[in-house]
Design an enzyme around this catalytic site. Structure first.
Site, PDB file in Angstrom:
ATOM      1  CG  ASP A  79      -0.193  -0.003   2.355  1.00 38.79           C
ATOM      2  OD1 ASP A  79       0.910  -0.615   2.752  1.00 38.79           O
ATOM      3  OD2 ASP A  79      -0.541   0.832   3.337  1.00 38.79           O
ATOM      4  CG  ASP A 138       6.974   3.991   2.221  1.00 39.01           C
ATOM      5  OD1 ASP A 138       6.836   2.674   2.719  1.00 39.01           O
ATOM      6  OD2 ASP A 138       6.606   4.771   3.138  1.00 39.01           O
ATOM      7  CD  GLU A 172       4.266   0.477   6.836  1.00 38.43           C
ATOM      8  OE1 GLU A 172       5.028   0.653   7.900  1.00 38.43           O
ATOM      9  OE2 GLU A 172       3.898   1.147   6.063  1.00 38.43           O
ATOM     10  CG  HIS A 377       4.355   8.940   3.508  1.00 35.54           C
ATOM     11  ND1 HIS A 377       3.824   8.980   4.697  1.00 35.54           N
ATOM     12  CD2 HIS A 377       4.793   7.649   3.099  1.00 35.54           C
ATOM     13  CE1 HIS A 377       4.130   7.805   5.227  1.00 35.54           C
ATOM     14  NE2 HIS A 377       4.779   6.951   4.245  1.00 35.54           N
TER      15      HIS A 377
END
Length: 407
Positions: A79, A138, A172, A377
């Site tokens: 995710d 990530d 996660e 992010h």
């Protein structure tokens, strides 16, 4: 397929998780990628490939040595963060980065003045976004590295290794990745999450973590006739926030320093809802922080009346260090693997958490190794192709060294 092609194929899938969802996984689009990944593992010839109805994928690369060899595992999540869009990612490659500004798209520039980490990768090939989405390194870089390492070991049978288990999971980024992970089915003595940052990072200390949900009850009255009657929940929320130390926020702390972080406020005159996270590496200070924020709620109630403020605190995860310290061979193997792969280790505490923290407390020691991504992010996220290749080499070397490990 090389590691770059593999990673880029993963970025085409939108796998963003959702904080407020009640389903597992939190978004159905994660299952679309999970199905693709399961089929890829089957095509690459891994054994015992399976995916449960929640999107947890498990597979095995069979060992090629005789005798007792520990079964170890490698884990990554698929995710991406809810903090930034992961849809329609347009990844590009900056060849032989020259240390200057990178034009991501018209009017959007990634510069070493703002992101000095770029200068650590001069001369390397960087995968970047177009400045409108995150990249997804990530943790799709971690997945690509694990799958590529398994293919390399499959094709180089001269490298000794025991059974290697791999696992890939959803959610996660919203703290739920390890909740439905089947440790018993995974069947490893220890494992590693490939979910760290820049080249060489090795982490086996992380925050102790809790959430705090603060609910404030107000009383709404016409403002022209409000004297002695109105209780403005908006104002009380601001007052509560001001009671927590300014010097103990994420933007004012680093290293081992803990913090209180206000994630969000939803409020009107009648009611306010505040969402905090509480973090500290030291368990005693962590407990003190929880007591402190609860005490502020009690002080508000003393001032404005009972049940004006309700604070519900829930623990999320703990510092894995207390579970890793008794089994430092798990770390020693990584350090030796990095040395042999000419990677300088950067052992540092995680200012966050990983699935490995929760798994360590469920009996699976699971420190965190670099995956190579930087600026997670957000739209300035990037990953060095050379760092991904080094991470893949470290995985291979850990597997080889474990074949010769004797407890």
């Amino acid at each position: 397929m090389d590691i770059t092609e593999r990673f880029l194929s993963y970025t085409k899938f939108d796998t963003q998780s959702a904080e407020d969802s009640k389903t597992v996984p939190s978004t159905q689009k994660q299952l679309v990628f999970a199905k693709y990944l399961k089929e890829e593992l089957e095509r690459e010839g891994l054994d015992d490939v399976e995916m449960d109805d929640m999107g947890y994928i498990y597979a095995t690369l069979r060992g090629n040595v005789k005798g007792e060899v520990p079964t170890i595992g490698f884990i990554s999540h698929y995710d991406t963060s809810p903090d930034c869009s992961g849809a329609d990612i347009k990844a590009g490659i900056v060849k032989n980065y020259d240390g200057k500004e990178i034009l991501l798209s018209e009017g959007i520039v990634s510069s070493p003045q703002k992101f000095p980490e770029l200068l650590h990768h001069v001369g390397e090939d960087l995968i970047v976004t177009d400045g409108h989405t995150l990249l997804g390194a990530d943790d799709k870089a971690g997945i690509a590295e694990i799958v590529q390492a398994m293919c390399y070991l499959r094709d180089h049978k001269e490298i000794p290794h025991g059974d290697i288990r791999v696992a890939f999971n959803p959610d996660e980024e919203i703290g739920m990745g390890a909740h439905h992970f089947d440790v018993e089915k995974f069947g490893c003595q220890w494992a590693y999450t490939m979910d760290g940052g820049d080249l060489g990072e090795l982490e086996f200390e992380n925050f102790n973590a809790a959430s705090a949900k603060v609910r404030i009850k107000g009383v709404s009255v016409h403002p022209g006739y409000a004297k002695g009657k109105m209780v403005n929940a908006n104002a009380l929320a601001a007052e509560f926030a001001a009671m927590l130390p300014l010097s103990e926020r994420p933007e004012t702390t680093e290293g081992y320093q803990g913090f209180y972080h206000l994630l969000g406020i939803q409020s009107n005159i009648e009611e306010a809802h505040m969402s905090y996270i509480i973090r500290d590496h030291d368990r005693d200070r962590f407990e003190d922080r929880k007591r402190f924020i609860q005490k502020q709620a009690e002080l508000m109630n003393d001032k404005y009346g009972e049940e004006t403020v309700e604070c519900i605190i829930s623990d999320q995860y703990y510092n894995m260090k207390e579970k890793i310290d008794p089994q430092m061979h798990v770390i020693d193997l990584v350090l030796k693997a990095m040395q042999e792969c000419e990677v300088a280790p950067k052992v540092r505490p995680i200012r966050g958490g990983t699935d490995g923290a929760q798994l360590s407390f469920r009996g699976l020691p699971c420190p965190n190794i670099f995956a190579g991504g930087v600026n997670f992010h957000g739209p300035y996220e990037f990953v060095s192709i050379q760092s991904m290749e080094k991470a893949m080499q470290v995985i291979v070397k850990i597997c080889e060294l474990t074949a010769g490990y004797n407890e």
